[in-house]
Design a protein around this motif. Structure first.
Motif, mmCIF file in Angstrom:
data_model
loop_
_atom_site.group_PDB
_atom_site.id
_atom_site.type_symbol
_atom_site.label_atom_id
_atom_site.label_comp_id
_atom_site.label_asym_id
_atom_site.label_seq_id
_atom_site.Cartn_x
_atom_site.Cartn_y
_atom_site.Cartn_z
ATOM 1 N N GLY A 227 0.718 -1.346 -0.012
ATOM 2 C CA GLY A 227 0.214 -0.062 -0.192
ATOM 3 C C GLY A 227 0.757 1.416 0.012
ATOM 4 O O GLY A 227 -0.105 2.289 0.208
ATOM 5 N N PHE A 228 2.094 1.089 0.271
ATOM 6 C CA PHE A 228 3.176 2.582 -0.522
ATOM 7 C C PHE A 228 4.077 2.151 -0.719
ATOM 8 O O PHE A 228 5.264 1.138 -0.030
ATOM 9 C CB PHE A 228 2.970 3.270 1.420
ATOM 10 N N PHE A 229 4.831 2.498 -2.007
ATOM 11 C CA PHE A 229 5.639 1.307 -2.390
ATOM 12 C C PHE A 229 6.344 3.559 -3.690
ATOM 13 O O PHE A 229 4.976 4.195 -4.377
ATOM 14 C CB PHE A 229 6.304 0.015 -3.422
ATOM 15 N N GLY A 230 7.367 3.306 -4.007
ATOM 16 C CA GLY A 230 7.824 4.529 -5.543
ATOM 17 C C GLY A 230 8.283 4.547 -6.268
ATOM 18 O O GLY A 230 9.818 4.122 -5.716
ATOM 19 N N GLY A 231 8.895 5.354 -6.163
ATOM 20 C CA GLY A 231 10.369 5.695 -7.291
ATOM 21 C C GLY A 231 10.151 6.873 -7.786
ATOM 22 O O GLY A 231 9.309 7.396 -8.207
ATOM 23 N N SER A 232 11.559 7.075 -8.385
ATOM 24 C CA SER A 232 11.368 7.739 -10.398
ATOM 25 C C SER A 232 10.421 7.315 -10.759
ATOM 26 O O SER A 232 10.037 5.933 -11.038
ATOM 27 C CB SER A 232 12.837 7.462 -10.808
ATOM 28 N N VAL A 233 9.790 8.452 -11.570
ATOM 29 C CA VAL A 233 8.741 7.071 -12.706
ATOM 30 C C VAL A 233 9.094 5.810 -13.383
ATOM 31 O O VAL A 233 8.721 5.077 -13.785
ATOM 32 C CB VAL A 233 8.270 8.404 -13.311
ATOM 33 N N LEU A 234 10.199 6.045 -14.158
ATOM 34 C CA LEU A 234 11.193 5.253 -15.306
ATOM 35 C C LEU A 234 11.130 3.819 -13.851
ATOM 36 O O LEU A 234 10.947 2.235 -14.167
ATOM 37 C CB LEU A 234 12.283 5.448 -15.292
#
Length: 313
Positions: A227-234
């Motif tokens: 429910g909570f992850f991410g980073g650079s769009v690439l």
């Protein structure tokens, strides 16, 4: 002339205005206390992974320094408000405006099948709401798993051209404390609140070798929350595309991972190590877990709900 950052307590408003002007003119400087090499900021928790990625807890970062470093960054926040889950959207957005990336440019990307039910919430300057119409599915498990496909598709079609970083979050939550640029990195995951102190054998990884999400019992660093992850769009595009392809392979083999997209996320992050790991401060359920002493702040927390009633409508 050396100027202190506005993040410091009791900074006069005139000085904040001067700092803003200085930033616009390109000579903004931030003065902060010298790092104490022999005095770690936290000794009660793990603050570094074995592959030297920082684990973000309260007291391990300086917001003033980081805000200056990321001052020209635009952050995308994706959330799925499909079917009855749209009822959580207003609280999610209102608390995000209070606590999420305050002072930074933010695009809220709302995936929904109920455009008419998207609430109108006042937004700070430099922030906008983007509503993306998507289809729904009969089973909540299918909705959950197709999130990876939708984020992957939109990352390629528009997110790569509109924002620098993506944060992918659950909607049935609320922000209750500062969540800022300290979370940003090439690829980040969040320690699951139910397993951050558990042994590897207790992790609820997919254990069936027939699934693309399979992780052997002698492998695994952490158990990450879906429910909570991410980073650079690439990097988020790579992650979501890989997870979607793995789920499609499972579907072709008539198998479904035990925790759906979260199982595939854990498999991906095992073999593509995140460059930053967020502590359970960034994904917590106080109703179920209370508040242990190590939890100095609860930043993103579950909203009490009847899961069965919400998922089946």
């Amino acid at each position: 002339m050396a100027l202190r950052g506005c993040g410091e307590r009791n900074t006069p408003s005139w000085l904040c205005l001067l700092l803003l002007l200085a930033g616009c003119l390109g000579f903004y400087r931030v003065i902060s206390p010298k790092a104490q090499v022999l005095k770690p900021t936290r000794t009660d928790v793990l603050v570094m992974t074995p592959w030297l990625a920082p684990i973000i807890w309260d007291g391990t970062f300086d917001s003033t320094i980081l805000d200056a470093q990321f001052r020209t960054t635009t952050i995308g926040l994706t959330v799925f408000a499909i079917k009855k889950y749209v009822v959580f959207l207003e609280l999610f957005l209102r608390t995000a405006e209070q606590h999420f990336m305050v002072g930074h440019k933010v695009n809220y990307y709302i995936f929904t099948d109920r455009l008419a039910d998207v609430p109108s919430v006042p937004l700070q300057e430099g922030r906008q709401l983007v509503v993306l119409e998507v289809r729904n599915y009969t089973r909540w498990q299918d909705i959950s798993m197709h999130r990876m496909e939708m984020i992957s598709n939109f990352s390629e079609r528009r997110f790569l051209h509109e924002v620098d970083y993506l944060v992918c979050a659950d909607v049935d939550m609320k922000f209750s404390d500062h969540v800022g640029v300290e979370i940003l990195s090439s690829l980040f995951g969040t320690l699951h609140p139910g397993f951050y102190s558990a042994q590897r054998q207790a992790f609820t990884y997919e254990r069936r070798p027939q699934s693309q999400a399979y992780i052997p019992r002698d492998e695994g660093d952490f158990y990450y929350a879906g429910g909570f992850f991410g980073g650079s769009v690439l990097e988020v595009h790579r992650l979501t595309k890989a997870c979607h392809q793995a789920m499609m392979a499972d579907q072709a083999n008539h198998i479904e991972a035990v925790w759906h997209d979260e199982s595939h996320l854990n498999k991906y992050l095992l073999y593509h190590k995140p460059t930053k790991v967020l502590s359970p401060e960034y994904m917590w359920d106080e109703q179920l877990l209370g508040r242990p002493p190590i939890m100095k702040r609860l930043r993103y927390v579950a909203v009490p709900k009847n899961h069965q009633a919400i998922r089946n409508r």
